[in-house]
Scaffold this active site. Sequence first.
Site, PDB file in Angstrom:
ATOM      1  N   HIS A  52       0.890  -1.278   0.094  1.00 35.80           N
ATOM      2  CA  HIS A  52       0.075  -0.111   0.071  1.00 35.80           C
ATOM      3  C   HIS A  52       0.817   1.252   0.043  1.00 35.80           C
ATOM      4  CE1 HIS A  52       0.461  -0.936   4.272  1.00 35.80           C
ATOM      5  NE2 HIS A  52       0.768   0.595   4.412  1.00 35.80           N
TER       6      HIS A  52
HETATM    7  P1  TYD Z   1      -1.998  -4.508   7.739  1.00 38.27           P
HETATM    8  O1  TYD Z   1      -2.456  -3.315   7.392  1.00 38.27           O
HETATM    9  O2  TYD Z   1      -2.605  -5.667   7.184  1.00 38.27           O
HETATM   10  O3  TYD Z   1      -0.626  -4.849   8.034  1.00 38.27           O
HETATM   11  P2  TYD Z   1       0.524  -4.595   6.670  1.00 38.27           P
HETATM   12  O4  TYD Z   1       0.320  -3.367   6.093  1.00 38.27           O
HETATM   13  O5  TYD Z   1       1.971  -4.653   7.301  1.00 38.27           O
HETATM   14  O6  TYD Z   1       0.371  -5.851   5.955  1.00 38.27           O
HETATM   15  O7  TYD Z   1      -2.665  -4.457   9.437  1.00 38.27           O
HETATM   16  C1  TYD Z   1      -2.696  -5.873  10.149  1.00 38.27           C
HETATM   17  C2  TYD Z   1      -4.202  -5.498  10.970  1.00 38.27           C
HETATM   18  O8  TYD Z   1      -3.793  -4.526  11.794  1.00 38.27           O
HETATM   19  C3  TYD Z   1      -5.240  -4.990  10.255  1.00 38.27           C
HETATM   20  O9  TYD Z   1      -6.338  -5.704  10.666  1.00 38.27           O
HETATM   21  C4  TYD Z   1      -5.300  -3.518  10.473  1.00 38.27           C
HETATM   22  C5  TYD Z   1      -4.645  -3.602  11.984  1.00 38.27           C
HETATM   23  N1  TYD Z   1      -4.187  -2.132  12.552  1.00 38.27           N
HETATM   24  C6  TYD Z   1      -4.495  -1.641  13.166  1.00 38.27           C
HETATM   25  O10 TYD Z   1      -5.439  -1.753  14.012  1.00 38.27           O
HETATM   26  N2  TYD Z   1      -3.548  -0.450  13.584  1.00 38.27           N
HETATM   27  C7  TYD Z   1      -2.545  -0.147  12.939  1.00 38.27           C
HETATM   28  O11 TYD Z   1      -1.864   0.755  13.438  1.00 38.27           O
HETATM   29  C8  TYD Z   1      -1.799  -1.035  12.081  1.00 38.27           C
HETATM   30  C9  TYD Z   1      -0.563  -0.694  11.433  1.00 38.27           C
HETATM   31  C10 TYD Z   1      -2.693  -2.181  11.811  1.00 38.27           C
END
Ligand code: TYD
Length: 135
Positions: A52
């Site tokens: 992303h």
């Molecule tokens: P995700 O965005 O999939 O992580 P990455 O971009 O590293 O692959 O995040 C995993 C899960 O955690 C998703 O359900 C969103 C949640 N999350 C939060 O609630 N707060 C946060 O600050 C972050 C980074 C993720």
Amino acid sequence: MQTFTSKLVKIESLGDERGQLTVLEENKYIPFEFKRVFYIYGTISGVRRGFHAHYKTRQALICVSGSCKVHLDNIRRTEEILLESPNTILILEPNDWHEMYDFSPDCVLLVIASHMYDSADYIRDYSRFQEVYGS
Ligand code: TYD
């Protein structure tokens, strides 16, 4: 990294005979005020995550243990960054698409973010990323 707005910054380590200590402060090594910290660890071998860009969130990525790689894409170029030192920060700007991979088993990737978590600030669709940042 010259064509990327994201950049690598070296941090001074305050070491002495007892070991190392590293300090991060707002608007010093990290060029923004921060609201949120999270860390990624225990990553399963072969996993690639991220995929992303953001509209406004700025981030600082530090491998405080182990190593991982970050793929950056600003539409014009891609680059692979190896993070393997607790004294190197990747200042990741919102307009760079990023993916993290090749996590070592002991990797702890610390992320410091300028904004609270908001799923609406994520650009997860690559076509949308091109629309927003392509011109
Ligand atoms: P995700 O965005 O999939 O992580 P990455 O971009 O590293 O692959 O995040 C995993 C899960 O955690 C998703 O359900 C969103 C949640 N999350 C939060 O609630 N707060 C946060 O600050 C972050 C980074 C993720």
